[in-house]
Every structure is written in structure tokens, then in C-alpha cells.
Design an enzyme around this catalytic site. Structure first.
Site, PDB file in Angstrom:
ATOM      1  N   SER A   1     -70.829  22.080  61.788  1.00  0.00           N
ATOM      2  CA  SER A   1     -70.069  20.928  62.325  1.00  0.00           C
ATOM      3  C   SER A   1     -69.999  20.987  63.848  1.00  0.00           C
ATOM      4  CB  SER A   1     -68.642  20.933  61.771  1.00  0.00           C
ATOM      5  OG  SER A   1     -68.642  20.646  60.405  1.00  0.00           O
TER       6      SER A   1
ATOM      7  N   GLN B   1     -66.092  12.985  59.633  1.00  0.00           N
ATOM      8  CA  GLN B   1     -67.288  12.256  60.064  1.00  0.00           C
ATOM      9  C   GLN B   1     -66.928  10.831  60.460  1.00  0.00           C
ATOM     10  OE1 GLN B   1     -70.071  12.687  56.829  1.00  0.00           O
ATOM     11  NE2 GLN B   1     -70.430  14.857  57.263  1.00  0.00           N
TER      12      GLN B   1
ATOM     13  N   ASP C   1     -65.529  21.703  51.556  1.00  0.00           N
ATOM     14  CA  ASP C   1     -66.876  22.231  51.313  1.00  0.00           C
ATOM     15  C   ASP C   1     -66.861  23.516  50.480  1.00  0.00           C
ATOM     16  OD1 ASP C   1     -67.996  20.133  52.703  1.00  0.00           O
ATOM     17  OD2 ASP C   1     -68.026  21.193  54.614  1.00  0.00           O
TER      18      ASP C   1
ATOM     19  N   ARG D   1     -70.860  16.922  43.458  1.00  0.00           N
ATOM     20  CA  ARG D   1     -70.579  18.371  43.367  1.00  0.00           C
ATOM     21  C   ARG D   1     -69.685  18.733  42.187  1.00  0.00           C
ATOM     22  NH1 ARG D   1     -70.309  19.868  49.868  1.00  0.00           N
ATOM     23  NH2 ARG D   1     -72.576  20.044  50.045  1.00  0.00           N
TER      24      ARG D   1
HETATM   25  C1  S3P Z   1     -68.127  17.364  58.188  1.00  0.00           C
HETATM   26  C2  S3P Z   1     -67.095  16.743  57.542  1.00  0.00           C
HETATM   27  C3  S3P Z   1     -66.921  16.791  56.075  1.00  0.00           C
HETATM   28  C4  S3P Z   1     -67.709  17.943  55.463  1.00  0.00           C
HETATM   29  C5  S3P Z   1     -69.112  18.013  55.974  1.00  0.00           C
HETATM   30  C6  S3P Z   1     -69.123  18.182  57.485  1.00  0.00           C
HETATM   31  C7  S3P Z   1     -68.226  17.203  59.658  1.00  0.00           C
HETATM   32  O1  S3P Z   1     -67.384  15.579  55.534  1.00  0.00           O
HETATM   33  O2  S3P Z   1     -67.718  17.818  54.040  1.00  0.00           O
HETATM   34  O3  S3P Z   1     -69.776  19.110  55.394  1.00  0.00           O
HETATM   35  O4  S3P Z   1     -68.973  17.948  60.298  1.00  0.00           O
HETATM   36  O5  S3P Z   1     -67.554  16.310  60.178  1.00  0.00           O
HETATM   37  P1  S3P Z   1     -66.442  14.264  55.470  1.00  0.00           P
HETATM   38  O6  S3P Z   1     -66.181  13.824  56.861  1.00  0.00           O
HETATM   39  O7  S3P Z   1     -67.254  13.250  54.700  1.00  0.00           O
HETATM   40  O8  S3P Z   1     -65.217  14.695  54.748  1.00  0.00           O
END
Ligand code: S3P
Length: 433
Positions: A23, A168, A310, A341
């Protein structure tokens, strides 16, 4: 497709470092590309997903140049445009953050696309609030799915109330808001990881994160980023030590409070967790030690889900070794990740003899069960592949994991690291088919 054959590891004794945080790596590349000046990123995640962000940014005019092992220099484009469709491959973070970055900046039309899995994942959760700010995003293939064509437009800041806690989505809106007119405000149902807010603050953005997130538009300046290890990758070893018995130590790992939910779950399961902070910069980091001898089942509710989203497939694996019932609810988001999942982990663990049942928004596991080796499938999903490999490392007899190559999305070298964790060598052989 490649297969890996796995055998039980015995008692766990592991001390390791894991690759850079995925991330934070995505953000270090994208935010520095939006910033004034150039920067160096070190400890960059080596997986395919962050590679997708780097190649997408390069296709959009950024200069990303190698600067030694795990290091790159980043200089953003003066004009954001691409000669053809930009391929985000398997990476949701790449697609969603770039949608937000491009909405106010794309010169002409830019098409974002991805692989079969990413084309099935919802993008309307980003496209809709961006449209409320004035973005022009056209669906090329059915509602709310990639490929999407973005045409740069002047945007106006808006007040967003998100239905799902998604870092995200939040990040996409902040990247758009940087170049909008007026304030962008975001309220989440539960707090999600705040890597974007921290990095924006360090880059000089006018951002307030007390209560609702509020961002004033304006320029940001590039900063060097030293990416810590990925706690989500570390969790596979910490979880294995907790469930199989023994000890795992992971050093130099990110400890962002929005990411440490799994450590709290481990403690509630009965493991002994020691966190030693080593660094308090933009992102905290340190070492984590987990020891355990026997786990008990727990309940996990919606408020805990964003901080450990995750790691929930891995929790299902651990729950098969805990006495009593473990129940996870409020995690419907798991159904729209790289795979469904919930379905994937329930299928894999059921084949190993676990007592596990899917819920619409989670799962129930009753344990403990002595898992037995089985023929397993990563379902085209790196985290399902690694979670099932952990299960196979504790099972009786040998397992075969198909789709083993998917772990490279976040953790090239995972199986080699796993093999070094126990009394016996777990990896028997690889076969590419
Ligand atoms: C992430 C946010 C999460 C996570 C993904 C990485 C990120 O997703 O599950 O592996 O880097 O912002 P979501 O924003 O869809 O919850």
C-alpha cells in the site's frame, strides 16, 4: 500455471524480514508523480502489483528509474496522457488511485483496464463520487467495471459519505481533491488505513484528519520515502507460529494503526504478541514477535474488519486450530477482492477437513481440527494462495497448491521464506504447467 507441493513444517522458529509494504509503495510512486520535484523511494515492494503502478505511471509520462536494489527515482509527468489503454493488470489500488489522479488531470482521454479479475471488481464506488465532483468517466464494458475512459475535467470539491470503509476509494477522492476547486471532505463508516493522508501531510498538503477528513486543494512537494516491511505479508508467518506453535519474529515491519488489527486478533486468540517500535517517521515501523501454545475462538465484528481486511482468510486458517467457534461478520468486502475470498477460503479449508461455513458477509469456523493435506487452488488470488500454504504447513500429509505463481502479486519469494520457518523443509517441489 505452477504447482507447489507442501508438507507439514512442525514447530515454527522463524526470524525474517518481509518485502516492502504494498500500500505504501503504490502511494510513494503515485503521490510523488503528482508532486513538484523528484524523489527516491527505497524498500519498494517487489511484487507484480506495485510493478503495475510503476508501468502505468510510466505509460502516463512519469519517469521511474531504477536506483539500486528496491530503489527508484520518481519524477511526475508535466502532462498526464497515454498513447493507448493503461493496463493495471491485477491491481485494484493502481486502478482506483489512478482514476482519482486522472479525473482532474488527464489530457484528452485515458483508458484504464485490467486483467480478468480486475475487470470483475467494482469501480463505481470510485467513479460515482468522482462524477459528483464533475469527473467524466465513461464505462466501456458494463456498469461500474473496467475498462473505463477518463477525460480530464475541472473538478469541484465535495463532501463524501462513503458506504464502505475503503482506503482505495478515500485515496482516489483525495488525489482528485488536490486539484479540485474548494474543499474535499470524506466521512467513512469506520476508519481505513491512512497511508495517503500521512504522506499527503508530509508532502505539504493542507489536510486535516481530526474527525472527518478535510483537504484543501494545492500543490504538494515530492519526498523521499523509505518503505517499511509489509505487515500483511508478515502476518502469514506470525499467524503460522500462533496456530502451529512456536515463535516468529518479523523485523522492520510497518505498524500503521490502520493495519495492526490482525495483531489484536492474535492476542484475543490467545497468542503472546510483542511489538517493539523501531522508527516513528511518517509511518511507524518496528519488530513483532508472536509466540503461542493453543488458541481459542473469537468473534470479529464489522468495526474490526477494515483494520484486518486482508488478513481475514488467514484468520479462517488459524480458527481451524482454535478451540471453540470463530465467527466473522461485516466482511462482505471479501467477496469483491482479487477473488471471492469467502468462497475461496471456505472451499480450500473444507477440502482439508475443516468445519467451516460461509456467511453472506463472513464465515464461521469450529475447531480445533487436524487438517489433512489436499489438492488446493489459489483461485488466482495471492492472499488465498499464501493462506492455504500456511494451512498446508500445519496439515497432516502433503498438499499440492495450484496457481502458486499468484503469490508473486505481493510476495515473490514467499515459499522459500516459508520453507525456512520449521523443523522440516515444507516445500518439496515446484512444477510449472
Ligand atoms: C488497499 C486497501 C484495501 C486492501 C487492499 C489495499 C490500499 O482495499 O484490501 O489490499 O492500498 O488502499 P479497499 O480499499 O478496497 O478496502
Amino acid at each position: 500455471m505452477s504447482e507447489v507441493r507442501l508438507a507439514p513444517l512442525g514447530r515454527i522458529r522463524a526470524r525474517l524480514r518481509v518485502p516492502g509494504d504494498k500500500s505504501i509503495s503504490h502511494r510513494a510512486l503515485i503521490l510523488n508523480s503528482l508532486a513538484e520535484g523528484g524523489a527516491t523511494v527505497t524498500g519498494l515492494a517487489p511484487g507484480l502489483d506495485v510493478g503495475s503502478t510503476a508501468t502505468a505511471l510510466a505509460a502516463l509520462g512519469a519517469e521511474i528509474a531504477p536506483a539500486g536494489p528496491g530503489a527508484v527515482t520518481v519524477t511526475g509527468p508535466s502532462v498526464w496522457k497515454a498513447a493507448g489503454p493503461v493496463d493495471c493488470r491485477n491491481s485494484g489500488t493502481t486502478a482506483r488511485l489512478l482514476l482519482g489522479a486522472l479525473a482532474p488531470r488527464a489530457e484528452g482521454e485515458v483508458v484504464l483496464d485490467g486483467d480478468g479479475s480486475l475487470r470483475r471488481r467494482p469501480m463505481d464506488r470510485v467513479a460515482r463520487p468522482l462524477a459528483a465532483m464533475g469527473a467524466e468517466i465513461v464505462e466501456r464494458n458494463g456498469p461500474g467495471r473496467l475498462p473505463l475512459a477518463v477525460r480530464g475535467r475541472p473538478l469541484v470539491g465535495a463532501s463524501h459519505r462513503l458506504e464502505v470503509a475503503s482506503a482505495q476509494v478515500k485515496s482516489a477522492l483525495l488525489l482528485a481533491g488536490l486539484a479540485a476547486e474548494g474543499e474535499t471532505a470524506i466521512a467513512e463508516p469506520f476508519p481505513s488505513r491512512d497511508h495517503t493522508e500521512r504522506m499527503l501531510g508530509a508532502m505539504g498538503a493542507r489536510i486535516d484528519t481530526h474527525g472527518e477528513i478535510r483537504l484543501e486543494p494545492g500543490p504538494i512537494r515530492a519526498i523521499d520515502v523509505a518503505v517499511p516491511g509489509d505487515l500483511s505479508s508478515a502476518s502469514f508467518f506470525l499467524g503460522l507460529a500462533a496456530a502451529a506453535g512456536g515463535e516468529a519474529v518479523v523485523e522492520g515491519v510497518g505498524l500503521n494503526p490502520g493495519r495492526t488489527g490482525f495483531l489484536s486478533l492474535l492476542e484475543r486468540l490467545g497468542a503472546d504478541v510483542t511489538v517493539r517500535p523501531e522508527m516513528e517517521g511518517v509511518e511507524p515501523a518496528g519488530s513483532v514477535t508472536v509466540r503461542a501454545d493453543g488458541l481459542r475462538g473469537i468473534d470479529v465484528g464489522p468495526e474490526e474488519v477494515p483494520g484486518t481486511i486482508d488478513e481475514l482468510p488467514l484468520l479462517a486458517v488459524l480458527a481451524t486450530q482454535a478451540s471453540g467457534q470463530t465467527r466473522v461478520t461485516g466482511a462482505r468486502e471479501l467477496r469483491v477482492k482479487e477473488s471471492d475470498r469467502i468462497a475461496a477460503i471456505v472451499a480450500g479449508l473444507s477440502d482439508m477437513g475443516a468445519d467451516i461455513e460461509a456467511l453472506p458477509d463472513g464465515f464461521v469456523v469450529r475447531g480445533p481440527t487436524r487438517l489433512r493435506g489436499a489438492r488446493l487452488d489459489a483461485h488466482g488470488d495471492h492472499r488465498i494462495g499464501m493462506a492455504l500454504a500456511v494451512a498446508a504447513s500445519m496439515a497432516q500429509g502433503r498438499s499440492i497448491l495450484a496457481g502458486a505463481e499468484w503469490v508473486d502479486v505481493s510476495y515473490p519469494g514467499f515459499f522459500e521464506a516459508l520453507a525456512g520457518c520449521g523443523d522440516s523443509k515444507s516445500i518439496l517441489s515446484w512444477r510449472s504447467a
